[in-house]
Write a protein that holds these residues in place. Sequence first.
Motif, short mmCIF file in Angstrom:
data_model
loop_
_atom_site.label_atom_id
_atom_site.label_comp_id
_atom_site.label_asym_id
_atom_site.label_seq_id
_atom_site.Cartn_x
_atom_site.Cartn_y
_atom_site.Cartn_z
N ILE A 126 6.24 12.12 1.81
CA ILE A 126 7.41 12.08 0.93
C ILE A 126 7.65 13.39 0.17
N ALA A 127 6.71 14.32 0.22
CA ALA A 127 6.77 15.53 -0.59
C ALA A 127 8.05 16.34 -0.35
N GLU A 128 8.46 16.48 0.90
CA GLU A 128 9.66 17.26 1.20
C GLU A 128 10.92 16.59 0.65
N THR A 129 11.00 15.28 0.74
CA THR A 129 12.13 14.55 0.17
C THR A 129 12.17 14.73 -1.33
N GLY A 134 0.83 -1.19 0.00
CA GLY A 134 0.00 0.00 0.00
C GLY A 134 0.87 1.24 0.00
N PRO A 135 0.33 2.32 -0.57
CA PRO A 135 1.13 3.54 -0.71
C PRO A 135 1.28 4.33 0.58
N LYS A 136 2.38 5.07 0.65
CA LYS A 136 2.52 6.07 1.70
C LYS A 136 1.62 7.24 1.32
N LYS A 137 1.53 8.22 2.19
CA LYS A 137 0.80 9.44 1.88
C LYS A 137 1.78 10.42 1.20
#
Length: 182
Positions: free
Chosen positions: A172-175, A165-168
């Motif tokens: 991960i947006a900042e990375t 299942g995916p992360k939100k």
Amino acid sequence: MRGIEQLSLGLILAMQLTLLASNSTSYEENVHYELTRFLAVSAGLEEDVAIEIARADQGTDDDPTTSPWSGYKAREMYHFVTAKRLSELRVEALSSCDTKTVGQFLHASEDSFAHENYGPLIGHFPDPTPDWAFWNLPKAMSMAKSKFFELAELEKTCQHFGKVGPKKWDEIAETVRKFLEL
């Protein structure tokens, strides 16, 4: 005659500089392979599947039959796509669950952001900046977010792609932003 020779030499030099610049920091391996692999794993795909998709994504530039340098048709099919063509690639990717087809769809999707308002005839020559993710970070982030959600959809549709299942996106947006700033 001397003026024509100088103009020809100038055009050749400009083309060489453009190729050097676009190959060094473009939507090449940093976006088409590395970011794809990271986003695929973050979307819940198995590592080996993520690698296959990332290879196919980057391979769209490397394969002589799909490379933008191979001609107008390849640029039209994979690099400077219309909304209709992108939709066709998406349907094919979701229905086939084939990693090469998925990689080609993702490649076209990424390039649709970078190559917006350019056509397949000459692409964005002689301007390499559309392929520089850091040059337009908001557009590059939109591309990455879109790609992440497409990969999450594939994780659900293609059962053999992943089981986690995916992360939100917010996780991960900042990375992703830091990566695209490089």
